[in-house]
Design a protein around this motif. Structure first.
Motif, PDB file in Angstrom:
ATOM      1  N   MET A   1     -27.372  17.713  25.205  1.00 28.30           N
ATOM      2  CA  MET A   1     -27.748  18.959  24.522  1.00 28.30           C
ATOM      3  C   MET A   1     -28.784  18.718  23.427  1.00 28.30           C
ATOM      4  O   MET A   1     -28.824  19.414  22.410  1.00 28.30           O
ATOM      5  CB  MET A   1     -26.510  19.662  23.975  1.00 28.30           C
ATOM      6  CG  MET A   1     -25.518  20.060  25.059  1.00 28.30           C
ATOM      7  SD  MET A   1     -26.207  21.194  26.305  1.00 28.30           S
ATOM      8  CE  MET A   1     -26.152  22.743  25.387  1.00 28.30           C
ATOM      9  N   LYS A   2     -29.650  17.738  23.700  1.00 26.23           N
ATOM     10  CA  LYS A   2     -30.747  17.402  22.790  1.00 26.23           C
ATOM     11  C   LYS A   2     -32.078  17.517  23.530  1.00 26.23           C
ATOM     12  O   LYS A   2     -32.118  17.501  24.764  1.00 26.23           O
ATOM     13  CB  LYS A   2     -30.538  16.002  22.220  1.00 26.23           C
ATOM     14  CG  LYS A   2     -29.298  15.924  21.330  1.00 26.23           C
ATOM     15  CD  LYS A   2     -29.161  14.561  20.689  1.00 26.23           C
ATOM     16  CE  LYS A   2     -27.910  14.506  19.806  1.00 26.23           C
ATOM     17  NZ  LYS A   2     -27.767  13.204  19.139  1.00 26.23           N
ATOM     18  N   PRO A   3     -33.190  17.620  22.799  1.00 26.83           N
ATOM     19  CA  PRO A   3     -34.499  17.870  23.415  1.00 26.83           C
ATOM     20  C   PRO A   3     -34.906  16.814  24.431  1.00 26.83           C
ATOM     21  O   PRO A   3     -34.624  15.622  24.276  1.00 26.83           O
ATOM     22  CB  PRO A   3     -35.451  17.869  22.213  1.00 26.83           C
ATOM     23  CG  PRO A   3     -34.600  18.295  21.061  1.00 26.83           C
ATOM     24  CD  PRO A   3     -33.265  17.663  21.319  1.00 26.83           C
ATOM     25  N   THR A   4     -35.591  17.296  25.480  1.00 26.27           N
ATOM     26  CA  THR A   4     -36.049  16.412  26.547  1.00 26.27           C
ATOM     27  C   THR A   4     -37.549  16.108  26.473  1.00 26.27           C
ATOM     28  O   THR A   4     -38.034  15.287  27.245  1.00 26.27           O
ATOM     29  CB  THR A   4     -35.761  17.031  27.923  1.00 26.27           C
ATOM     30  OG1 THR A   4     -36.424  18.305  28.012  1.00 26.27           O
ATOM     31  CG2 THR A   4     -34.273  17.218  28.134  1.00 26.27           C
ATOM     32  N   GLY A   5     -38.280  16.805  25.607  1.00 29.02           N
ATOM     33  CA  GLY A   5     -39.719  16.519  25.555  1.00 29.02           C
ATOM     34  C   GLY A   5     -40.557  17.616  24.934  1.00 29.02           C
ATOM     35  O   GLY A   5     -40.617  17.757  23.715  1.00 29.02           O
ATOM     36  N   THR A   6     -41.186  18.442  25.784  1.00 27.26           N
ATOM     37  CA  THR A   6     -42.199  19.396  25.345  1.00 27.26           C
ATOM     38  C   THR A   6     -41.671  20.387  24.298  1.00 27.26           C
ATOM     39  O   THR A   6     -40.578  20.928  24.431  1.00 27.26           O
ATOM     40  CB  THR A   6     -42.737  20.184  26.550  1.00 27.26           C
ATOM     41  OG1 THR A   6     -43.252  19.264  27.513  1.00 27.26           O
ATOM     42  CG2 THR A   6     -43.849  21.127  26.127  1.00 27.26           C
ATOM     43  N   LEU A   7     -42.475  20.592  23.272  1.00 31.60           N
ATOM     44  CA  LEU A   7     -42.170  21.583  22.240  1.00 31.60           C
ATOM     45  C   LEU A   7     -43.142  22.747  22.402  1.00 31.60           C
ATOM     46  O   LEU A   7     -44.356  22.572  22.301  1.00 31.60           O
ATOM     47  CB  LEU A   7     -42.309  20.960  20.848  1.00 31.60           C
ATOM     48  CG  LEU A   7     -41.871  21.825  19.665  1.00 31.60           C
ATOM     49  CD1 LEU A   7     -40.365  22.048  19.695  1.00 31.60           C
ATOM     50  CD2 LEU A   7     -42.286  21.176  18.346  1.00 31.60           C
ATOM     51  N   TYR A   8     -42.597  23.935  22.673  1.00 34.76           N
ATOM     52  CA  TYR A   8     -43.419  25.127  22.884  1.00 34.76           C
ATOM     53  C   TYR A   8     -43.449  25.989  21.626  1.00 34.76           C
ATOM     54  O   TYR A   8     -42.450  26.096  20.918  1.00 34.76           O
ATOM     55  CB  TYR A   8     -42.854  25.963  24.027  1.00 34.76           C
ATOM     56  CG  TYR A   8     -42.808  25.249  25.363  1.00 34.76           C
ATOM     57  CD1 TYR A   8     -43.875  25.319  26.242  1.00 34.76           C
ATOM     58  CD2 TYR A   8     -41.674  24.516  25.735  1.00 34.76           C
ATOM     59  CE1 TYR A   8     -43.825  24.667  27.473  1.00 34.76           C
ATOM     60  CE2 TYR A   8     -41.620  23.866  26.963  1.00 34.76           C
ATOM     61  CZ  TYR A   8     -42.697  23.944  27.830  1.00 34.76           C
ATOM     62  OH  TYR A   8     -42.642  23.286  29.034  1.00 34.76           O
TER      63      TYR A   8
END
Length: 225
Positions: free
Chosen positions: A96-103
């Motif tokens: 439940m943590k970020p996997t990469g790209t930030l939009y």
């Protein structure tokens, strides 16, 4: 002085996930943390650690995390306050943590960056992004208000009723308060039928209170109450 604030709790994949923010007011030296449990009744919260952090070197702010599950069952986290606005990142289903790209999905470049507290819900082919404009935490002098837009894709672009992109300051106002309730904001939509938010009661010395209303949708699919 840093404070723990803006909790968001959701049930997903057999656990309750609690996102919370740590920040000092007006600073973007901030962090979003995560805790989880398989039973609210029993507690036994597990510390899942850091999710995302920002420093004064960043142009966005890691607070006001809000979990949303897309139409295909994938988890995402929206967050942000002032600076360059609202961000969105996809999460790993297990950590439940970020996997990469930030939009980037919403900003107010001509209004001092005054947008925060995102909440996304999916309904009838659209993702609806609700945000809070302007300033809270000033009692009856608060200028907080709730705005929204929608998109066919969770990553945007989100447009308001007039077709203005929310990255360019767009956002249709849903609630700007009234003579009694000042500065409504930090909203959350529940099951597409209820909206909750806090506001300051002008008839009670500006005390902050929780407001709950039924949420309706017009024939064109726009929210109202």
């Amino acid at each position: 002085m840093k404070k723990i604030r803006a909790p968001d709790i959701s049930y997903y994949n057999g656990r309750y996930w609690l996102y919370y923010s740590i920040s000092s007011f007006g600073s973007n030296t901030s962090a979003i943390g995560l805790a989880s449990t398989d039973s609210l009744a029993l507690g036994k919260w597990r510390d899942d650690g850091l999710v995302v952090r920002t420093t004064s070197a960043d142009n966005y702010n890691a607070i006001d995390g809000d979990l949303v599950i897309d139409k295909d069952g994938n988890p995402w986290l929206s967050f942000g306050s002032f600076w360059s606005g609202i961000k969105l990142t996809k999460l790993d289903k297990k950590t439940m943590k970020p996997t990469g790209t930030l939009y980037s999905i919403a900003a107010r470049p001509n209004n001092g960056g005054a947008v925060e507290a995102p909440n996304i819900t999916y309904k009838d082919g659209y993702y609806y992004l609700f945000v809070s404009f302007d300033r809270c935490c000033l009692g009856v002098n608060s200028t907080y208000k709730i705005a929204y837009g929608r998109s066919k894709n969770i990553t945007g672009p989100y447009y308001d009723k007039n077709g203005k992109n929310m990255l360019e300051g767009g956002g249709t106002i849903l609630d700007a308060g009234n003579d009694r309730w000042k500065g409504p904001g930090h909203q959350d939509v529940v099951d597409n039928s209820i909206i909750v938010r806090h506001s300051y009661d002008a008839l009670d010395n500006g005390v902050s209170k929780l407001l709950i209303n039924d949420l309706y949708w017009d024939s064109a699919g726009w929210p109202a109450y």
